[in-house]
Design a protein around this motif. Structure first.
Motif, PDB file in Angstrom:
ATOM      1  N   THR A   1       0.840  -1.198   0.000  1.00 39.19           N
ATOM      2  CA  THR A   1       0.000   0.000   0.000  1.00 39.19           C
ATOM      3  C   THR A   1       0.877   1.249   0.000  1.00 39.19           C
ATOM      4  O   THR A   1       0.668   2.190  -0.764  1.00 39.19           O
ATOM      5  CB  THR A   1      -0.929  -0.013   1.244  1.00 39.19           C
ATOM      6  N   ARG A   2       1.900   1.224   0.874  1.00 38.99           N
ATOM      7  CA  ARG A   2       2.784   2.387   0.970  1.00 38.99           C
ATOM      8  C   ARG A   2       3.523   2.616  -0.342  1.00 38.99           C
ATOM      9  O   ARG A   2       3.602   3.736  -0.849  1.00 38.99           O
ATOM     10  CB  ARG A   2       3.781   2.149   2.123  1.00 38.99           C
ATOM     11  N   LEU A   3       4.047   1.534  -0.928  1.00 43.27           N
ATOM     12  CA  LEU A   3       4.829   1.669  -2.162  1.00 43.27           C
ATOM     13  C   LEU A   3       3.940   2.105  -3.329  1.00 43.27           C
ATOM     14  O   LEU A   3       4.351   2.922  -4.163  1.00 43.27           O
ATOM     15  CB  LEU A   3       5.514   0.331  -2.477  1.00 43.27           C
ATOM     16  N   GLU A   4       2.720   1.571  -3.386  1.00 42.27           N
ATOM     17  CA  GLU A   4       1.822   1.964  -4.485  1.00 42.27           C
ATOM     18  C   GLU A   4       1.441   3.437  -4.366  1.00 42.27           C
ATOM     19  O   GLU A   4       1.369   4.150  -5.361  1.00 42.27           O
ATOM     20  CB  GLU A   4       0.582   1.065  -4.508  1.00 42.27           C
TER      21      GLU A   4
ATOM     22  N   ILE B   1       4.476   0.394  -9.371  1.00 42.35           N
ATOM     23  CA  ILE B   1       3.485  -0.391 -10.101  1.00 42.35           C
ATOM     24  C   ILE B   1       3.876  -1.856  -9.978  1.00 42.35           C
ATOM     25  O   ILE B   1       4.931  -2.276 -10.456  1.00 42.35           O
ATOM     26  CB  ILE B   1       3.419   0.034 -11.586  1.00 42.35           C
ATOM     27  N   PHE B   2       3.029  -2.634  -9.290  1.00 43.96           N
ATOM     28  CA  PHE B   2       3.343  -4.048  -9.047  1.00 43.96           C
ATOM     29  C   PHE B   2       2.884  -4.905 -10.227  1.00 43.96           C
ATOM     30  O   PHE B   2       1.848  -4.641 -10.831  1.00 43.96           O
ATOM     31  CB  PHE B   2       2.661  -4.526  -7.761  1.00 43.96           C
ATOM     32  N   GLN B   3       3.671  -5.944 -10.492  1.00 48.63           N
ATOM     33  CA  GLN B   3       3.297  -6.861 -11.579  1.00 48.63           C
ATOM     34  C   GLN B   3       2.754  -8.179 -11.061  1.00 48.63           C
ATOM     35  O   GLN B   3       2.307  -9.016 -11.831  1.00 48.63           O
ATOM     36  CB  GLN B   3       4.525  -7.143 -12.438  1.00 48.63           C
ATOM     37  N   SER B   4       2.855  -8.407  -9.748  1.00 47.74           N
ATOM     38  CA  SER B   4       2.377  -9.677  -9.194  1.00 47.74           C
ATOM     39  C   SER B   4       1.731  -9.392  -7.847  1.00 47.74           C
ATOM     40  O   SER B   4       1.772  -8.256  -7.366  1.00 47.74           O
ATOM     41  CB  SER B   4       3.560 -10.631  -8.997  1.00 47.74           C
ATOM     42  N   THR B   5       1.158 -10.439  -7.224  1.00 50.72           N
ATOM     43  CA  THR B   5       0.656 -10.258  -5.860  1.00 50.72           C
ATOM     44  C   THR B   5       1.650 -10.832  -4.854  1.00 50.72           C
ATOM     45  O   THR B   5       1.345 -10.990  -3.687  1.00 50.72           O
ATOM     46  CB  THR B   5      -0.718 -10.951  -5.675  1.00 50.72           C
ATOM     47  N   SER B   6       2.837 -11.173  -5.331  1.00 52.29           N
ATOM     48  CA  SER B   6       3.834 -11.783  -4.453  1.00 52.29           C
ATOM     49  C   SER B   6       4.426 -10.774  -3.473  1.00 52.29           C
ATOM     50  O   SER B   6       4.714  -9.635  -3.842  1.00 52.29           O
ATOM     51  CB  SER B   6       4.940 -12.371  -5.319  1.00 52.29           C
ATOM     52  N   ASP B   7       4.627 -11.219  -2.229  1.00 51.06           N
ATOM     53  CA  ASP B   7       5.244 -10.347  -1.223  1.00 51.06           C
ATOM     54  C   ASP B   7       6.690  -9.987  -1.602  1.00 51.06           C
ATOM     55  O   ASP B   7       7.182  -8.919  -1.249  1.00 51.06           O
ATOM     56  CB  ASP B   7       5.189 -10.998   0.174  1.00 51.06           C
ATOM     57  N   THR B   8       7.340 -10.860  -2.366  1.00 52.84           N
ATOM     58  CA  THR B   8       8.753 -10.650  -2.719  1.00 52.84           C
ATOM     59  C   THR B   8       8.941  -9.400  -3.582  1.00 52.84           C
ATOM     60  O   THR B   8       9.979  -8.739  -3.519  1.00 52.84           O
ATOM     61  CB  THR B   8       9.280 -11.896  -3.474  1.00 52.84           C
ATOM     62  N   GLU B   9       7.925  -9.089  -4.375  1.00 52.06           N
ATOM     63  CA  GLU B   9       8.086  -7.940  -5.279  1.00 52.06           C
ATOM     64  C   GLU B   9       8.304  -6.637  -4.506  1.00 52.06           C
ATOM     65  O   GLU B   9       9.010  -5.735  -4.974  1.00 52.06           O
ATOM     66  CB  GLU B   9       6.867  -7.827  -6.212  1.00 52.06           C
ATOM     67  N   SER B  10       7.728  -6.562  -3.310  1.00 54.41           N
ATOM     68  CA  SER B  10       7.918  -5.349  -2.486  1.00 54.41           C
ATOM     69  C   SER B  10       9.392  -5.085  -2.239  1.00 54.41           C
ATOM     70  O   SER B  10       9.823  -3.931  -2.154  1.00 54.41           O
ATOM     71  CB  SER B  10       7.265  -5.508  -1.108  1.00 54.41           C
ATOM     72  N   ILE B  11      10.175  -6.163  -2.105  1.00 57.57           N
ATOM     73  CA  ILE B  11      11.601  -5.999  -1.773  1.00 57.57           C
ATOM     74  C   ILE B  11      12.298  -5.249  -2.916  1.00 57.57           C
ATOM     75  O   ILE B  11      13.101  -4.344  -2.684  1.00 57.57           O
ATOM     76  CB  ILE B  11      12.260  -7.380  -1.515  1.00 57.57           C
ATOM     77  N   ILE B  12      11.941  -5.608  -4.140  1.00 54.07           N
ATOM     78  CA  ILE B  12      12.546  -4.946  -5.302  1.00 54.07           C
ATOM     79  C   ILE B  12      12.143  -3.474  -5.342  1.00 54.07           C
ATOM     80  O   ILE B  12      12.966  -2.594  -5.594  1.00 54.07           O
ATOM     81  CB  ILE B  12      12.132  -5.676  -6.592  1.00 54.07           C
ATOM     82  N   HIS B  13      10.870  -3.186  -5.056  1.00 55.54           N
ATOM     83  CA  HIS B  13      10.414  -1.787  -5.061  1.00 55.54           C
ATOM     84  C   HIS B  13      11.103  -0.987  -3.955  1.00 55.54           C
ATOM     85  O   HIS B  13      11.444   0.179  -4.153  1.00 55.54           O
ATOM     86  CB  HIS B  13       8.895  -1.719  -4.922  1.00 55.54           C
TER      87      HIS B  13
END
Ligand code: AMP
Length: 469
Positions: A113-116, A121-133
């Motif tokens: 939520t914070r990053l969005e 812009i997320f491409q998946s619902t995976s929690d791991t993607e947050s780390i990249i952002h």
């Protein structure tokens, strides 16, 4: 749950990563992937299915370079979809980076939520993607500083491997929920969720990563950082790795999984003895504990159930009807071992009760006189939020039923679970549960998540919501 593997400093990095993932296949069968690094570029290949399905010679030829990370996935956060196959790889302001994650972040929704809100812009619902952002948002100039500032924002379980054009980085969260081991293959450094991967590639095991440790390997060698050391976070290694998840030929957290399981069986025999003629394991998960139970009790051990090795873990299949069928696909009884006998049947855990109920019926149908179920862990009463795939609390039979009620449901003559004290004795933590996370048996979660996820409702899977009291 997932398995991760990394290597750097080897001319056949991707081939070795392939073998490493093969040895870690039990940790995830849904998707597999490898990202290699060559000449300042990352090369990814990911696909759905088993390691042998995902990689053929063409795919391997497109993974050049002396460094690679790999991942096998078992969905815990995010649905079953190629977009969730890891390692994730991206190009960002600081170059290319790939990440492979084992574990589950409990503050993933809040982070997202914070990053969005900040424009990600997320491409998946995976929690791991947050780390990249988080890495992309970091203002730090240096890779390790960028990592540290991003990792500080994560809550929950994370054993991670990162690959950049010049570095391989390994991370274990401060609680050390998930395993991660460091090894050496000639001049190369290797990292793997479990040591059975080192055995296959003939690498030498050096040590487990410490909880909270960051290991960086690049052209100037290997060095460690402990950015969380001031936080005084207690170690909380997942006890379920020893109960079920890890392969028995691995050493995790400094102990042989096989020996721990055998001890669980021995203690169970003392806690729940019974007059019987034969001890039968539910293969493969109950074998080591059944050997321990047989040795301690003096009751002969025999293979009264045979497993077909051509079916995946039945637990994964979504619908109850398929799961029922799945048990029969996977196991069959040996009449010659069971007929006329008083049988002790050993398994590692009861989740919904579906498998054990089917097994009891199967053993009786093969002519057993009595069926005594022994489980080498305490009742599974709570879901895991740190990376083990478990159903919601209401689906866990032990969350709402007593041992007697479960025994009636399973239709066995007697049922005995290993006590919590017995479990801790088996993993050599006699005084308390210090050092281990046993939340799936106790409900005592070491990392709180209510506040981090904005209330008492937390999202475990994209399609599954759990309310904790
Ligand atoms: P159930 O039929 O739901 O009671 O499933 C029990 C079986 O699932 C046992 O034989 C366990 O070995 C196995 N099991 C326990 N936990 C897991 C898990 N997280 N993933 C897959 N299988 C599991």
């Amino acid at each position: 749950m997932c398995g991760i593997f990394g290597i750097t400093g080897h001319p056949e990095a991707a081939n070795i990563a392939y073998l490493g993932l093969h040895a870690l296949q039990h940790r995830g069968q849904e998707s597999a992937g490898i990202v290699s690094s060559d000449a300042g570029k990352l090369h990814p290949h990911r696909g759905m299915g088993l390691v042998t399905d995902v990689f053929d010679s063409g795919a391997m030829a497109r993974l050049p370079g002396r460094a690679a990370i790999g991942h096998v996935r078992y969905s815990t956060a995010g649905s079953s979809d190629i977009r969730h196959a890891q390692p994730f790889s991206v190009q960002y302001a600081h170059g290319a980076i790939a990440v492979a994650h084992n574990g589950n972040l409990v503050n993933a929704d809040a982070l997202r939520t914070r990053l969005e809100t900040a424009g990600s812009i997320f491409q998946s619902t995976s929690d791991t993607e947050s780390i990249i952002h988080l890495l992309a948002h970091s203002r730090e100039k240096d890779t390790v500083d960028r990592l540290t500032s991003s990792l500080r924002q994560l809550e929950g379980a994370f054993s991670l491997l990162f690959l950049t054009e010049t570095k391989l980085v390994a991370v274990r969260d401060p609680h050390g929920f998930r395993p991660l081991a460091l090894g050496r293959l000639k001049d190369a450094f290797v990292l793997a969720s479990e040591t059975c991967a080192f055995d296959l590639i003939e690498a030498e095991f050096i040590r487990d990563l410490d909880p909270g440790e960051i290991v960086v390997v690049d052209s100037s060698g290997m060095r460690s950082y402990y950015p969380f050391s001031g936080d005084n976070v207690p170690k909380r290694f997942c006890v379920f790795e020893h109960v079920y998840f890890a392969r028995p030929d691995s050493r995790v957290d400094g102990q042989s999984v096989y020996r721990v399981r055998e001890r669980m069986g021995r203690i169970l025999a003392k806690e729940h003895p019974v007059d019987a003629d034969v001890v039968v394991p539910v293969p493969d998960s109950g074998i080591a504990a059944a050997i321990g139970y047989a040795r301690e009790s003096g009751i002969p051990y025999d293979m009264g159930l045979i497993r077909s090795h051509y079916v995946g873990r039945t637990f994964i299949e979504p619908q109850q009807s398929i799961r029922h069928f799945g048990v029969k696909l996977k196991l069959n009884a040996v009449r010659e071992v069971l007929e006329g006998k008083r049988v002790v049947v050993l398994d590692d855990s009861v989740v919904r009760g579906t498998t054990s109920r089917k097994i009891v019926k199967m053993i009786r149908a093969a002519g057993a006189r009595e069926v005594h179920v022994r489980i080498s862990s305490p009742p599974s009463t709570h879901p895991c939020f740190y990376g083990i795939d478990t159903p919601t609390r209401s689906e866990l039979i032990a969350s709402s039923h007593s041992v007697d009620e479960i025994a009636r449901y399973l239709t066995c003559d007697t049922l005995g679970y290993l006590s919590e004290k017995g479990l801790m004795a088996a993993v050599s933590a006699p005084e308390s549960r210090e050092g281990y996370c046993a939340a799936c048996f106790t409900g005592q979660y070491p990392v709180p998540f209510g506040s981090a996820s904005g209330g008492k409702l937390i999202r475990l899977h994209a399609d599954r919501t759990e309310r904790l009291e």
